[in-house]
Design a protein around this motif. Structure first.
Motif, PDB file in Angstrom:
ATOM      1  N   VAL A 196       0.848  -1.197   0.000  1.00  0.00           N
ATOM      2  CA  VAL A 196       0.000   0.000   0.000  1.00  0.00           C
ATOM      3  C   VAL A 196       0.885   1.249   0.000  1.00  0.00           C
ATOM      4  N   ILE A 197       1.949   1.224   0.791  1.00  0.00           N
ATOM      5  CA  ILE A 197       2.893   2.345   0.841  1.00  0.00           C
ATOM      6  C   ILE A 197       3.590   2.514  -0.515  1.00  0.00           C
ATOM      7  N   ILE A 198       3.936   1.386  -1.147  1.00  0.00           N
ATOM      8  CA  ILE A 198       4.564   1.442  -2.474  1.00  0.00           C
ATOM      9  C   ILE A 198       3.644   2.139  -3.469  1.00  0.00           C
ATOM     10  N   GLY A 199       2.338   1.855  -3.376  1.00  0.00           N
ATOM     11  CA  GLY A 199       1.377   2.507  -4.256  1.00  0.00           C
ATOM     12  C   GLY A 199       1.366   4.012  -4.091  1.00  0.00           C
ATOM     13  N   TYR A 200       1.519   4.475  -2.848  1.00  0.00           N
ATOM     14  CA  TYR A 200       1.568   5.921  -2.595  1.00  0.00           C
ATOM     15  C   TYR A 200       2.883   6.520  -3.103  1.00  0.00           C
ATOM     16  N   LEU A 201       3.997   5.832  -2.824  1.00  0.00           N
ATOM     17  CA  LEU A 201       5.307   6.345  -3.260  1.00  0.00           C
ATOM     18  C   LEU A 201       5.413   6.416  -4.782  1.00  0.00           C
ATOM     19  N   ALA A 202       4.653   5.570  -5.466  1.00  0.00           N
ATOM     20  CA  ALA A 202       4.696   5.552  -6.935  1.00  0.00           C
ATOM     21  C   ALA A 202       4.172   6.846  -7.543  1.00  0.00           C
ATOM     22  N   THR A 203       3.490   7.665  -6.764  1.00  0.00           N
ATOM     23  CA  THR A 203       2.986   8.940  -7.272  1.00  0.00           C
ATOM     24  C   THR A 203       4.106   9.978  -7.396  1.00  0.00           C
ATOM     25  N   PHE A 204       5.273   9.686  -6.827  1.00  0.00           N
ATOM     26  CA  PHE A 204       6.421  10.583  -6.920  1.00  0.00           C
ATOM     27  C   PHE A 204       7.283  10.196  -8.127  1.00  0.00           C
ATOM     28  N   PRO A 205       7.894  11.143  -8.828  1.00  0.00           N
ATOM     29  CA  PRO A 205       8.548  10.877 -10.114  1.00  0.00           C
ATOM     30  C   PRO A 205       9.773   9.973 -10.065  1.00  0.00           C
TER      31      PRO A 205
ATOM     32  N   TYR B   2      -2.401   3.478  -5.750  1.00  0.00           N
ATOM     33  CA  TYR B   2      -1.946   4.466  -6.746  1.00  0.00           C
ATOM     34  C   TYR B   2      -3.137   5.094  -7.449  1.00  0.00           C
ATOM     35  N   MET B   3      -4.102   4.289  -7.828  1.00  0.00           N
ATOM     36  CA  MET B   3      -5.289   4.803  -8.512  1.00  0.00           C
ATOM     37  C   MET B   3      -6.098   5.722  -7.610  1.00  0.00           C
ATOM     38  N   TYR B   4      -6.121   5.415  -6.316  1.00  0.00           N
ATOM     39  CA  TYR B   4      -6.860   6.251  -5.366  1.00  0.00           C
ATOM     40  C   TYR B   4      -6.299   7.679  -5.349  1.00  0.00           C
ATOM     41  N   PHE B   5      -4.974   7.776  -5.368  1.00  0.00           N
ATOM     42  CA  PHE B   5      -4.343   9.100  -5.311  1.00  0.00           C
ATOM     43  C   PHE B   5      -4.308   9.798  -6.670  1.00  0.00           C
ATOM     44  N   ARG B   6      -4.423   9.039  -7.756  1.00  0.00           N
ATOM     45  CA  ARG B   6      -4.349   9.624  -9.095  1.00  0.00           C
ATOM     46  C   ARG B   6      -5.717   9.950  -9.697  1.00  0.00           C
ATOM     47  N   THR B   7      -6.779   9.371  -9.165  1.00  0.00           N
ATOM     48  CA  THR B   7      -8.111   9.582  -9.741  1.00  0.00           C
ATOM     49  C   THR B   7      -8.697  10.902  -9.258  1.00  0.00           C
ATOM     50  N   PRO B   8      -9.120  11.766 -10.157  1.00  0.00           N
ATOM     51  CA  PRO B   8      -9.729  13.050  -9.746  1.00  0.00           C
ATOM     52  C   PRO B   8     -11.119  12.842  -9.133  1.00  0.00           C
ATOM     53  N   ASP B   9     -11.690  13.917  -8.639  1.00  0.00           N
ATOM     54  CA  ASP B   9     -13.022  13.865  -8.061  1.00  0.00           C
ATOM     55  C   ASP B   9     -14.018  13.403  -9.134  1.00  0.00           C
ATOM     56  N   LEU B  10     -14.710  12.308  -8.856  1.00  0.00           N
ATOM     57  CA  LEU B  10     -15.636  11.743  -9.843  1.00  0.00           C
ATOM     58  C   LEU B  10     -16.770  12.699 -10.182  1.00  0.00           C
ATOM     59  N   ARG B  11     -17.091  13.615  -9.280  1.00  0.00           N
ATOM     60  CA  ARG B  11     -18.182  14.569  -9.539  1.00  0.00           C
ATOM     61  C   ARG B  11     -17.802  15.588 -10.604  1.00  0.00           C
ATOM     62  N   GLU B  12     -16.496  15.717 -10.867  1.00  0.00           N
ATOM     63  CA  GLU B  12     -16.023  16.671 -11.861  1.00  0.00           C
ATOM     64  C   GLU B  12     -15.820  16.024 -13.232  1.00  0.00           C
ATOM     65  N   MET B  13     -16.127  14.738 -13.337  1.00  0.00           N
ATOM     66  CA  MET B  13     -15.862  14.020 -14.573  1.00  0.00           C
ATOM     67  C   MET B  13     -17.154  13.783 -15.356  1.00  0.00           C
ATOM     68  N   ILE B  14     -17.001  13.685 -16.671  1.00  0.00           N
ATOM     69  CA  ILE B  14     -18.118  13.367 -17.553  1.00  0.00           C
ATOM     70  C   ILE B  14     -17.918  11.939 -18.072  1.00  0.00           C
ATOM     71  N   PHE B  15     -18.853  11.058 -17.749  1.00  0.00           N
ATOM     72  CA  PHE B  15     -18.734   9.662 -18.138  1.00  0.00           C
ATOM     73  C   PHE B  15     -19.504   9.401 -19.427  1.00  0.00           C
ATOM     74  N   GLY B  16     -18.873   8.615 -20.311  1.00  0.00           N
ATOM     75  CA  GLY B  16     -19.524   8.225 -21.561  1.00  0.00           C
ATOM     76  C   GLY B  16     -19.531   6.717 -21.688  1.00  0.00           C
ATOM     77  N   SER B  17     -19.670   6.245 -22.902  1.00  0.00           N
ATOM     78  CA  SER B  17     -19.735   4.801 -23.134  1.00  0.00           C
ATOM     79  C   SER B  17     -18.361   4.180 -23.372  1.00  0.00           C
ATOM     80  N   GLY B  18     -17.335   5.013 -23.512  1.00  0.00           N
ATOM     81  CA  GLY B  18     -15.992   4.513 -23.779  1.00  0.00           C
ATOM     82  C   GLY B  18     -15.192   4.274 -22.511  1.00  0.00           C
TER      83      GLY B  18
END
Length: 230
Positions: free
Chosen positions: A17-26, A175-191
């Motif tokens: 879990v910690i590795i997933g967080y550290l992966a957000t750093f370059p 990693y996805m938790y820290f990289r995913t933006p607020d879902l309320r600000e996103m527009i979802f389509g069929s793709g």
């Protein structure tokens, strides 16, 4: 290292879990990717594959390949497949048991190599990249088949293997938790949506997450505790 993983499953999950967080750093991804390959190689060589270390390390590479592609932790796109091939070949050469050979798998590999001769690569494209992209997967499967042919794997080793494959999924989800933006600000389509899959291929990410759910389901149905709690 593998003994530590077996005896400290909860701690190892927290580490991933910690590795997933550290992966957000370059800087971290490349260092982590190289360390995975080097530590895996050392583990297989030093142990002489006495307890199927080659298989366990290869399983970890399979589980972490998409995550390392996602964070650009591999040197090249197909590094994970190269790693599995190298580890399994070393395991066959160093293992205490004499490897039983099946000529059908050798014939399969020869046909793949023969196919290179008759393949026409479009003008302007790299022959090396075309071969690597299209044949590394089938060749890896052929080497895995050679390694596993009539090789006895205990129930404990099988459960250990799928747990090791599962570990990188914890890093990916973090990693996805820290990289995913607020879902309320996103527009979802069929793709497919790259923003909700860590910026990487949604199909590959969904495959690994689905496999992680399968492994957790196996542990649940078999009532096997991996964190001390069912």
């Amino acid at each position: 290292m593998l003994t530590f993983i077996s005896n400290n499953k909860l701690i190892v999950i927290i580490i991933h879990v910690i590795i997933g967080y550290l992966a957000t750093f370059p800087v971290f991804p490349k260092l982590f990717g190289i360390s995975v390959l080097i530590s895996g190689l050392i583990t297989v060589v030093v142990s002489s594959n006495k307890s199927e270390e080659a298989l366990l390390v290869s399983g970890y590479i399979v589980g972490i390949e998409v995550f390392l592609r996602m964070i650009k932790g591999f040197i090249s796109y197909e590094t994970g497949k190269y790693g599995v091939v190298v580890f399994l070949i070393i395991g066959m050469l160093l293992g205490p048991l004499r490897q039983k050979i099946n000529t059908s798998y050798f014939f399969y590999l020869l046909l793949l190599l023969l196919g290179i001769v008759f393949t026409q690569v479009p003008e302007g494209e790299s022959i090396r990249k075309a071969i690597a992209f299209n044949l590394t997967g089938p060749i890896m499967l052929g080497i895995a088949a050679l390694y596993m042919y009539k090789r006895k794997i205990s129930y404990e080793q099988l459960m250990e293997l799928i747990f090791i494959i599962l570990l990188p999924v914890f890093s990916m989800v973090t990693y996805m938790y820290f990289r995913t933006p607020d879902l309320r600000e996103m527009i979802f389509g069929s793709g497919s949506n790259f923003e909700t899959s860590g910026g990487f291929g949604p199909n590959q990410v969904a495959t690994i997450l689905g496999f992680g759910m399968f492994v957790l389901g196996v542990f649940l149905f078999l009532k096997t505790k991996i964190t001390g709690f069912l």
